[in-house]
Write an enzyme that holds these catalytic residues in place. Structure first.
Site, PDB file in Angstrom:
ATOM      1  N   GLU A 133     -30.161 -23.703 -21.597  1.00 19.26           N
ATOM      2  CA  GLU A 133     -31.276 -24.217 -20.770  1.00 19.26           C
ATOM      3  C   GLU A 133     -32.086 -23.063 -20.194  1.00 19.26           C
ATOM      4  O   GLU A 133     -33.301 -23.157 -20.040  1.00 19.26           O
ATOM      5  CB  GLU A 133     -30.723 -25.132 -19.663  1.00 19.26           C
ATOM      6  CG  GLU A 133     -30.285 -26.474 -20.243  1.00 19.26           C
ATOM      7  CD  GLU A 133     -29.223 -27.199 -19.439  1.00 19.26           C
ATOM      8  OE1 GLU A 133     -28.952 -26.823 -18.287  1.00 19.26           O
ATOM      9  OE2 GLU A 133     -28.644 -28.163 -19.994  1.00 19.26           O
TER      10      GLU A 133
ATOM     11  N   ASN B  49     -19.933 -26.724 -15.043  1.00 15.97           N
ATOM     12  CA  ASN B  49     -21.307 -26.296 -14.743  1.00 15.97           C
ATOM     13  C   ASN B  49     -22.036 -27.478 -14.106  1.00 15.97           C
ATOM     14  O   ASN B  49     -22.424 -28.413 -14.805  1.00 15.97           O
ATOM     15  CB  ASN B  49     -21.991 -25.859 -16.055  1.00 15.97           C
ATOM     16  CG  ASN B  49     -23.467 -25.529 -15.856  1.00 15.97           C
ATOM     17  OD1 ASN B  49     -23.951 -25.431 -14.733  1.00 15.97           O
ATOM     18  ND2 ASN B  49     -24.184 -25.364 -16.960  1.00 15.97           N
TER      19      ASN B  49
ATOM     20  N   HIS C 161     -27.129 -19.405 -20.655  1.00 13.46           N
ATOM     21  CA  HIS C 161     -27.054 -20.839 -20.980  1.00 13.46           C
ATOM     22  C   HIS C 161     -28.302 -21.237 -21.762  1.00 13.46           C
ATOM     23  O   HIS C 161     -29.397 -20.734 -21.502  1.00 13.46           O
ATOM     24  CB  HIS C 161     -26.948 -21.660 -19.686  1.00 13.46           C
ATOM     25  CG  HIS C 161     -26.587 -23.093 -19.936  1.00 13.46           C
ATOM     26  ND1 HIS C 161     -27.534 -24.008 -20.334  1.00 13.46           N
ATOM     27  CD2 HIS C 161     -25.408 -23.748 -19.892  1.00 13.46           C
ATOM     28  CE1 HIS C 161     -26.925 -25.180 -20.509  1.00 13.46           C
ATOM     29  NE2 HIS C 161     -25.647 -25.047 -20.243  1.00 13.46           N
TER      30      HIS C 161
ATOM     31  N   LYS D 101     -24.895 -27.538 -12.802  1.00 11.00           N
ATOM     32  CA  LYS D 101     -26.357 -27.442 -12.964  1.00 11.00           C
ATOM     33  C   LYS D 101     -27.045 -27.703 -11.622  1.00 11.00           C
ATOM     34  O   LYS D 101     -26.515 -27.324 -10.576  1.00 11.00           O
ATOM     35  CB  LYS D 101     -26.825 -28.396 -14.066  1.00 11.00           C
ATOM     36  CG  LYS D 101     -26.016 -28.204 -15.362  1.00 11.00           C
ATOM     37  CD  LYS D 101     -26.629 -28.837 -16.558  1.00 11.00           C
ATOM     38  CE  LYS D 101     -25.701 -28.642 -17.750  1.00 11.00           C
ATOM     39  NZ  LYS D 101     -26.257 -29.096 -19.006  1.00 11.00           N
TER      40      LYS D 101
ATOM     41  N   GLU E 145     -21.625 -23.022 -27.281  1.00 12.73           N
ATOM     42  CA  GLU E 145     -22.247 -24.277 -26.894  1.00 12.73           C
ATOM     43  C   GLU E 145     -23.354 -24.645 -27.886  1.00 12.73           C
ATOM     44  O   GLU E 145     -24.501 -24.200 -27.718  1.00 12.73           O
ATOM     45  CB  GLU E 145     -22.854 -24.159 -25.492  1.00 12.73           C
ATOM     46  CG  GLU E 145     -21.856 -23.887 -24.404  1.00 12.73           C
ATOM     47  CD  GLU E 145     -22.296 -24.517 -23.084  1.00 12.73           C
ATOM     48  OE1 GLU E 145     -21.521 -25.295 -22.538  1.00 12.73           O
ATOM     49  OE2 GLU E 145     -23.415 -24.246 -22.636  1.00 12.73           O
TER      50      GLU E 145
ATOM     51  N   GLY F 204     -25.253 -32.314 -23.456  1.00 12.36           N
ATOM     52  CA  GLY F 204     -25.843 -33.473 -22.765  1.00 12.36           C
ATOM     53  C   GLY F 204     -26.217 -34.617 -23.689  1.00 12.36           C
ATOM     54  O   GLY F 204     -26.925 -35.530 -23.281  1.00 12.36           O
TER      55      GLY F 204
ATOM     56  N   SER G 139     -20.814 -31.786 -24.422  1.00 14.28           N
ATOM     57  CA  SER G 139     -20.342 -33.176 -24.358  1.00 14.28           C
ATOM     58  C   SER G 139     -18.820 -33.301 -24.367  1.00 14.28           C
ATOM     59  O   SER G 139     -18.272 -34.232 -24.961  1.00 14.28           O
ATOM     60  CB  SER G 139     -20.972 -34.010 -25.489  1.00 14.28           C
ATOM     61  OG  SER G 139     -22.378 -34.107 -25.294  1.00 14.28           O
TER      62      SER G 139
HETATM   63  C1  PEP Z   1     -23.514 -27.415 -20.538  1.00  7.80           C
HETATM   64  O1  PEP Z   1     -24.668 -27.633 -20.227  1.00  7.80           O
HETATM   65  O2  PEP Z   1     -23.010 -26.286 -20.397  1.00  7.80           O
HETATM   66  C2  PEP Z   1     -22.741 -28.517 -21.091  1.00  7.80           C
HETATM   67  C3  PEP Z   1     -21.694 -28.231 -21.806  1.00  7.80           C
HETATM   68  O3  PEP Z   1     -23.205 -29.763 -20.825  1.00  7.80           O
HETATM   69  P1  PEP Z   1     -22.537 -31.170 -21.267  1.00  7.80           P
HETATM   70  O4  PEP Z   1     -21.049 -31.049 -21.058  1.00  7.80           O
HETATM   71  O5  PEP Z   1     -23.151 -32.180 -20.362  1.00  7.80           O
HETATM   72  O6  PEP Z   1     -22.870 -31.371 -22.689  1.00  7.80           O
END
Ligand code: PEP
Length: 251
Positions: free
Chosen positions: A98, A9, A96, A11, A168, A174, A209
């Protein structure tokens, strides 16, 4: 046999020229591998065509990061499921955290988006997960159950067998603080059990992460079918390192 899916992703990163160059770099690495995992790149809308032009015949797939819940119409600034399908996407991230947080998306709207994606023959990558506060209050399983059952309750009339779930935990996104294999496995097992109640056996990705360093221990778990990767998907070395870890599960 276990299936492995690694989705990146991006973003709001990668202008079209950068997306093209980055995709070519990823392909150069994967060409040297015996890749058996499903690799999905999820660029921002504006860069989808650049990625589609770059991948040619290579077996890399493209996903969008969002779509509108209606098929077409007066929705200034929005993008429909059929538009992203026509641009070369086979997948689309939906729900997601976000978007839930910044754009007020809830489980009912997410159901509408999943419906429109399935109608457009796209595979939704449906994100669910609890906040840190919810986890600390012992509500993880209740939140996961609510997210799954509310959305699936709206979709009883359609075939949901072609969806990918991404667990997630919001506190892991993040932050550099991935769930431990034990934390991930117990939630994945719970998701698997809930889905079984709907006669669904869907791939369940872990996201939060994931890096080239921790991927192997997470992907080795029985109910984890891959990863949704944010930050580490923007580095060729990290992303292909995660794909390598996935392939080790398959060889
Ligand atoms: C995400 O935003 O879907 C995600 C998994 O981000 P990160 O890997 O940076 O934690």
């Amino acid at each position: 046999m276990k299936r492995m899916i690694i989705a990146g992703n991006w973003k709001m990163n990668m202008i079209p020229s950068a997306a093209k160059a980055f995709t070519e770099d990823i392909m150069n690495v994967l060409r040297q591998r015996d890749n058996k995992s499903t690799v999905i790149l999820c660029p921002p809308f504006i860069s989808i065509s650049a990625v589609a032009d770059s991948i040619g015949d290579m077996s890399i797939s493209i996903g969008a990061q969002n779509c509108h819940e209606k098929p077409k119409g007066a929705f200034t600034g929005e993008i429909s499921a059929s538009m992203i399908a026509d641009a070369g996407c086979a997948y689309c991230i939906v729900g997601h955290s976000e978007r839930r947080r910044d754009f007020g998306e809830n489980d009912t709207l997410i159901a509408e988006k999943i419906r429109i994606l399935i109608n457009a023959k796209l595979i939704p990558i449906w994100c669910i997960g609890e906040s840190l506060e919810e986890r600390n209050n012992g509500k993880t399983f209740a939140i996961i159950e609510k997210q799954l059952t509310t959305t699936l309750g709206e979709l009883k009339d359609i075939d949901c067998s072609d969806i990918i779930i991404a667990y997630e935990p919001i506190w892991a996104i993040g932050t550099g603080l991935a769930a431990t294999p034990e934390q991930a496995q117990e939630v994945h097992e719970f998701i698997y059990t809930i889905l079984t109640g709907y006669n669904l056996n869907l791939p369940i990705l872990y996201g939060g992460s994931v890096t080239g360093d921790n991927a192997a221990s997470l992907l080795a778990l029985p109910n984890i079918n891959g990863a949704l990767v944010g930050g580490a998907s923007l580095s060729v070395e990290s992303f292909t390192g995660i794909v390598d870890a996935a392939n080790k599960q398959l060889h």
